[in-house]
Design a protein around this motif. Sequence first.
Motif, PDB file in Angstrom:
ATOM      1  N   TRP A 244       0.813  -1.208   0.000  1.00 26.69           N
ATOM      2  CA  TRP A 244       0.000   0.000   0.000  1.00 26.69           C
ATOM      3  C   TRP A 244       0.848   1.259   0.000  1.00 26.69           C
ATOM      4  O   TRP A 244       0.456   2.283  -0.567  1.00 26.69           O
ATOM      5  CB  TRP A 244      -0.969  -0.016   1.183  1.00 26.69           C
ATOM      6  N   HIS A 245       2.001   1.191   0.584  1.00 26.86           N
ATOM      7  CA  HIS A 245       2.935   2.323   0.527  1.00 26.86           C
ATOM      8  C   HIS A 245       3.372   2.573  -0.918  1.00 26.86           C
ATOM      9  O   HIS A 245       3.445   3.723  -1.370  1.00 26.86           O
ATOM     10  CB  HIS A 245       4.134   2.028   1.423  1.00 26.86           C
ATOM     11  N   SER A 246       3.636   1.507  -1.656  1.00 21.93           N
ATOM     12  CA  SER A 246       4.018   1.647  -3.065  1.00 21.93           C
ATOM     13  C   SER A 246       2.895   2.274  -3.878  1.00 21.93           C
ATOM     14  O   SER A 246       3.127   3.127  -4.741  1.00 21.93           O
ATOM     15  CB  SER A 246       4.389   0.282  -3.660  1.00 21.93           C
ATOM     16  N   ARG A 247       1.663   1.853  -3.597  1.00 19.19           N
ATOM     17  CA  ARG A 247       0.524   2.434  -4.327  1.00 19.19           C
ATOM     18  C   ARG A 247       0.368   3.913  -3.994  1.00 19.19           C
ATOM     19  O   ARG A 247       0.020   4.721  -4.869  1.00 19.19           O
ATOM     20  CB  ARG A 247      -0.753   1.661  -3.980  1.00 19.19           C
ATOM     21  N   ARG A 248       0.618   4.254  -2.751  1.00 12.57           N
ATOM     22  CA  ARG A 248       0.576   5.672  -2.380  1.00 12.57           C
ATOM     23  C   ARG A 248       1.631   6.459  -3.164  1.00 12.57           C
ATOM     24  O   ARG A 248       1.360   7.556  -3.662  1.00 12.57           O
ATOM     25  CB  ARG A 248       0.829   5.831  -0.876  1.00 12.57           C
ATOM     26  N   LEU A 249       2.820   5.895  -3.294  1.00 12.41           N
ATOM     27  CA  LEU A 249       3.891   6.569  -4.020  1.00 12.41           C
ATOM     28  C   LEU A 249       3.536   6.753  -5.487  1.00 12.41           C
ATOM     29  O   LEU A 249       3.795   7.814  -6.074  1.00 12.41           O
ATOM     30  CB  LEU A 249       5.201   5.786  -3.884  1.00 12.41           C
ATOM     31  N   VAL A 250       2.937   5.737  -6.090  1.00  8.27           N
ATOM     32  CA  VAL A 250       2.493   5.865  -7.476  1.00  8.27           C
ATOM     33  C   VAL A 250       1.535   7.049  -7.604  1.00  8.27           C
ATOM     34  O   VAL A 250       1.656   7.881  -8.518  1.00  8.27           O
ATOM     35  CB  VAL A 250       1.815   4.568  -7.956  1.00  8.27           C
ATOM     36  N   ASN A 251       0.597   7.137  -6.675  1.00  6.28           N
ATOM     37  CA  ASN A 251      -0.371   8.232  -6.704  1.00  6.28           C
ATOM     38  C   ASN A 251       0.303   9.583  -6.509  1.00  6.28           C
ATOM     39  O   ASN A 251       0.017  10.549  -7.231  1.00  6.28           O
ATOM     40  CB  ASN A 251      -1.418   8.004  -5.603  1.00  6.28           C
TER      41      ASN A 251
END
Length: 286
Positions: A244-251
Motif C-alpha cells: 500500500w505504501h508503493s501504491r501511495r507513491l504511485v499516486n
Amino acid sequence: MDLNYYKVTGDEKIKLSDYPTTENKTNDNEKIRDEIIPPLVKKLKDLHMKMNAEEKHGILVVLQALDAAGKDESISHIFVNLNPQGLKTTTLSKPTEEEMKHDYLWRLHNALPARGEVGILNRSHYEEVIAPRIHDVLLEGDYPEGADETTIWSLRFEQIRNFEKYLYQNNFHIVKFFFHMSKDEQKRRLLERMKNPDKQWEFSFSDVEEREHWDEYQKVFEDMLNETSTDYAPWFVLPADDEWHSRRLVNEIMLDLLERLDPKYPETTGEDKEKLEEYIKRLEKE
C-alpha cells in the motif's frame, strides 16, 4: 514526502541493492488504504479530467517488475478510478508471430496515449531489453549491421532514450515505475496465490521458473535503470514489499506530474460563448 528519494536521475550510476525493497510500512497498510489514498485518488481524478478535456498533454505510464510485485494492483486500486474515456491500458506480453516480423518498438505504437489520455503499460517496451538478455532469444534479423550479442543492448538503450525523448518533445510525458521486490516477499506472494483457490488463476508456472534467474534479473534491471532514466523520462524505484505504501507513491508521483502540467478546462469564448448563452436562455424558457 520527498519523491526525489525514489527517483533515478541518470546523473550517476546506481546500485539497485542500495534501494530498499521495504520501508517497514506494512503495519500502516490499513491507514494508507483507508485514510491516505482516497483523497489522493480524488485529486488525481480531478486533474486527469482537466487533462482529458484540455487535450494538450498525454502521459505514458510504464509499470515494470517481476511477477507478483504489484503492477496489477496499482492499476486496480489507483488508475481504475480515472475517467475511462481518458485511460488506455495495455499489456505487452510475449511478442506474437506478426509482431516479431517488425522492429521491436513497432507493437508499442498502438499502446501510446492520445493527447488528453493516460496510457498505462503493464509490462512495456522494456521487456525487449530484459527477457532476451536472460533467455538469449533474439533472432538473426534482430541484429542491426555491426551489432552483436554484447553491443546490441547499448544500441537498444540508446534507441529507447531517443524514442522517449521524441515523445516528450511532442507533449507526451513518460513516468516509469520499477517495483523493487525482495525474493522472500515474492516467494510469500506466489505461495499465497498457489494455495488459495480464488487466486490460483493469477499464478503461472513460469513465475516459479523465472525465479531461477533472480540474480540475472537484478543485474539486467540495474542496467535498465542506469541506461534509460533521464530527466524527461525518469524511473522511480518503489519499495514493493510495502504494497500500500508503493501504491501511495504511485499516486503521489502521478499527482506531482499532473500538478506541474497544470491542466485546465477549456474556456468557451467568442461566438461559441454567445451561442451558449442563447441556448441556455432557450432551455430555461421551455
